[in-house]
Design an enzyme around this catalytic site. Structure first.
Site, PDB file in Angstrom:
ATOM      1  N   MET A  16      11.779  24.019   0.876  1.00  0.00           N
ATOM      2  CA  MET A  16      10.973  23.110   0.064  1.00  0.00           C
ATOM      3  C   MET A  16      11.829  22.291  -0.907  1.00  0.00           C
ATOM      4  O   MET A  16      11.611  21.093  -1.090  1.00  0.00           O
ATOM      5  CB  MET A  16       9.915  23.892  -0.719  1.00  0.00           C
ATOM      6  CG  MET A  16       8.946  22.980  -1.458  1.00  0.00           C
ATOM      7  SD  MET A  16       7.781  23.853  -2.493  1.00  0.00           S
ATOM      8  CE  MET A  16       6.749  24.651  -1.279  1.00  0.00           C
TER       9      MET A  16
ATOM     10  N   TYR B  74      16.328  30.321   5.509  1.00  0.00           N
ATOM     11  CA  TYR B  74      15.162  31.011   6.083  1.00  0.00           C
ATOM     12  C   TYR B  74      15.318  31.125   7.598  1.00  0.00           C
ATOM     13  O   TYR B  74      15.699  30.172   8.270  1.00  0.00           O
ATOM     14  CB  TYR B  74      13.884  30.216   5.813  1.00  0.00           C
ATOM     15  CG  TYR B  74      13.371  30.320   4.390  1.00  0.00           C
ATOM     16  CD1 TYR B  74      12.970  31.538   3.857  1.00  0.00           C
ATOM     17  CD2 TYR B  74      13.266  29.170   3.611  1.00  0.00           C
ATOM     18  CE1 TYR B  74      12.486  31.621   2.562  1.00  0.00           C
ATOM     19  CE2 TYR B  74      12.777  29.234   2.313  1.00  0.00           C
ATOM     20  CZ  TYR B  74      12.384  30.467   1.793  1.00  0.00           C
ATOM     21  OH  TYR B  74      11.912  30.530   0.520  1.00  0.00           O
TER      22      TYR B  74
ATOM     23  N   ARG C 210     -10.560  -0.024  15.148  1.00  0.00           N
ATOM     24  CA  ARG C 210     -10.794   0.788  13.943  1.00  0.00           C
ATOM     25  C   ARG C 210     -11.944   0.200  13.132  1.00  0.00           C
ATOM     26  O   ARG C 210     -13.056   0.700  13.180  1.00  0.00           O
ATOM     27  CB  ARG C 210      -9.526   0.857  13.076  1.00  0.00           C
ATOM     28  CG  ARG C 210      -8.411   1.682  13.666  1.00  0.00           C
ATOM     29  CD  ARG C 210      -7.297   1.922  12.666  1.00  0.00           C
ATOM     30  NE  ARG C 210      -6.882   0.713  11.970  1.00  0.00           N
ATOM     31  CZ  ARG C 210      -5.733   0.563  11.315  1.00  0.00           C
ATOM     32  NH1 ARG C 210      -4.879   1.561  11.257  1.00  0.00           N
ATOM     33  NH2 ARG C 210      -5.434  -0.570  10.714  1.00  0.00           N
TER      34      ARG C 210
ATOM     35  N   LYS D 293       0.842  -1.204   0.000  1.00  0.00           N
ATOM     36  CA  LYS D 293       0.000   0.000   0.000  1.00  0.00           C
ATOM     37  C   LYS D 293       0.877   1.255   0.000  1.00  0.00           C
ATOM     38  O   LYS D 293       2.087   1.172   0.252  1.00  0.00           O
ATOM     39  CB  LYS D 293      -0.912  -0.015   1.224  1.00  0.00           C
ATOM     40  CG  LYS D 293      -0.183  -0.022   2.563  1.00  0.00           C
ATOM     41  CD  LYS D 293      -1.117  -0.361   3.718  1.00  0.00           C
ATOM     42  CE  LYS D 293      -0.370  -0.386   5.043  1.00  0.00           C
ATOM     43  NZ  LYS D 293      -1.231  -0.877   6.138  1.00  0.00           N
TER      44      LYS D 293
HETATM   45  C1  LIG Z   1      -0.480  -1.932   6.703  1.00  0.00           C
HETATM   46  C2  LIG Z   1      -1.053  -3.165   7.208  1.00  0.00           C
HETATM   47  C3  LIG Z   1      -0.242  -4.273   7.500  1.00  0.00           C
HETATM   48  C4  LIG Z   1       1.256  -4.234   7.423  1.00  0.00           C
HETATM   49  O1  LIG Z   1       1.769  -3.747   8.645  1.00  0.00           O
HETATM   50  P1  LIG Z   1       3.337  -3.596   8.895  1.00  0.00           P
HETATM   51  O2  LIG Z   1       3.432  -3.134  10.291  1.00  0.00           O
HETATM   52  O3  LIG Z   1       3.805  -2.576   7.922  1.00  0.00           O
HETATM   53  O4  LIG Z   1       3.939  -4.927   8.655  1.00  0.00           O
HETATM   54  C5  LIG Z   1      -0.873  -5.442   7.897  1.00  0.00           C
HETATM   55  N1  LIG Z   1      -2.215  -5.521   8.015  1.00  0.00           N
HETATM   56  C6  LIG Z   1      -3.021  -4.468   7.761  1.00  0.00           C
HETATM   57  C7  LIG Z   1      -4.498  -4.603   7.934  1.00  0.00           C
HETATM   58  C8  LIG Z   1      -2.478  -3.259   7.368  1.00  0.00           C
HETATM   59  O5  LIG Z   1      -3.275  -2.224   7.119  1.00  0.00           O
END
Ligand SMILES: *Cc1c(COP(=O)(O)O)cnc(C)c1O
Length: 402
Positions: free
Chosen positions: A338, A290, A162, A64
């Site tokens: 930046m 800056y 969640r 992701k």
């Molecule tokens: C992102 C995610 C993971 C991976 O977690 P890591 O700590 O990066 O290994 C696993 N399960 C779910 C549901 C996630 O959203």
């Protein structure tokens, strides 16, 4: 222009296989700021996790957020070639991107998909996480409309708080209907997510796993058993063998970043580097950047580097973080802006425009880890790597064949 030499992919080994992200014909040459992703390290990390879980447990490579900033498509390909069997993404669009790249492996969308996204989940042949009746409805409707079955993973909230059904909802009509098999839906998995698997001072994971096992047991008594049972992220995979079930979801560790302090056996995949763009010698008392937050205490050389917070060098690193030049550490001085940062080196250090600089990674035996930045910024490595900007071109070192 098509006649430009070197336009497009494949003009040099390890070039970003997607070519220019903006698709505007610019080949990206000319900017020294780049991220190098070692796909051999990604592959080695997959093999490490596979060895930890053994041959009967599958590894899901979580890619992701554009592969935690490393590039989802190349990372996914490397992980699958190294033995990962599933891919995990956060959104339907991320899954669609992998399908567009020709990746056919099972992909689970870890976030909740809304009805608009359900269309894409089905169309791209992704599997979906569900935790409520409306989500199941939307997916069933789309599956029927497109005449294409969709895989469902039911999420149970065992303490993350969640998303997920509460264990007492197991008997709800829509859940039972899912188990019995609704047309168009394939009940593929039962899952939960752990809140504190990375915390050595907490035993909450044990509690969560017990709650999850209670659910699994209750289902078994009803004669139901999902194909895939999964709970573990990277930290849990390494710390809690009881969390493996038959699938582990590995994210941060895939990239060689420590899932908890002191983790071993993982290889960082990312190098973030640039080159000196401007050099000047300054007298004592020379102010930089800056807010003029830095003043030289002696005669020294100030180097300007073409990388800034828009590239992921967070402003909080101003006046606190080293970079590597010629295999040694030198301090960033003045504010991170930046597009530029400034570094101070001794007046006599022979540095010219074009001198390579490593911000994250290894140079001449010295190393700066993502975790070092994270500690400086009071955050976690995840936030650093996902914050590397879009304009930082990613290049890939190929994994060894075989
Ligand atoms: C992102 C995610 C993971 C991976 O977690 P890591 O700590 O990066 O290994 C696993 N399960 C779910 C549901 C996630 O959203």
């Amino acid at each position: 222009m098509a006649t430009d030499s070197g336009v497009g992919a494949g003009t040099r080994p390890g070039r970003n296989p997607r070519g220019g992200r903006s698709g505007n014909g610019w080949n990206g040459k000319g900017r020294a700021t780049e991220a190098i992703v070692d796909l051999g390290a990604i592959a080695a990390n997959v093999r490490h996790f596979q060895q930890v879980v053994g041959p009967n447990v599958a590894v899901m490579a979580v890619v992701k957020a554009d592969g935690y900033g490393h590039g989802a498509v190349p990372v996914a390909r490397a992980a699958l070639a190294a033995g990962a069997r599933w891919l995990g993404v956060a959104t339907a669009e991320e899954g669609h991107e992998l399908r567009q790249a020709g990746i056919g492996a099972p992909i689970l969308v870890l976030g909740i998909s809304n009805p608009d996204q359900a269309r894409w989940v089905v169309r791209s042949g992704l599997s979906a996480v569900v935790a409520d009746a409306a989500g199941v409805e939307a997916l069933a409707r789309e599956a029927a409309r497109q005449n294409r079955p969709v895989g469902i993973h039911l999420k149970v909230d065992t303490g993350m708080g969640r998303i997920g059904i509460q264990p007492r909802q197991l008997g709800d009509d829509w859940v039972q209907a899912l188990f019995r098999g609704r047309s168009g839906l394939r009940w593929e998995g039962l899952m939960t997510h752990l809140a504190e698997a990375d915390d050595p001072a907490s035993d909450f994971t044990v509690h969560q796993l017990e709650r999850f096992l209670d659910v699994v047991e209750a289902l078994r008594r009803q004669g139901r058993q999902p194909l895939w049972l999964h709970a573990a992220n990277s930290a849990a995979t390494l710390r809690y063998p009881g969390s493996h079930f038959n699938l582990v979801r590995v994210g941060i560790g895939l990239y060689g970043l420590d899932p908890f302090p002191g983790a071993t056996g993982l290889q960082p995949a990312l190098t973030l580097r640039t080159a000196v763009a401007f050099v000047k010698e300054v007298p004592p008392g020379f102010a930089v950047g800056y807010g003029r937050t830095y003043g030289s205490r002696q005669r020294e050389r100030i180097l300007t580097l073409p990388i800034g917070y828009a590239d992921g060098v967070r402003r909080g690193l101003s006046n606190r973080q080293d970079v590597l030049i010629q295999g040694r550490r030198y301090p960033m001085v003045g504010r991170v802006s930046m597009d530029q940062i400034t570094v101070a080196v001794p007046a006599e250090l022979p540095v010219e425009v074009g001198e390579p600089v490593v911000l994250i990674g290894e140079q001449g035996g010295e190393r700066i880890r993502v975790e070092e930045w994270a500690a400086q910024l009071d955050t976690i490595s995840y936030e650093i790597v996902t914050g590397i900007g879009r304009r930082v071109r990613r290049h890939y070192l190929p994994q060894a064949p075989g």
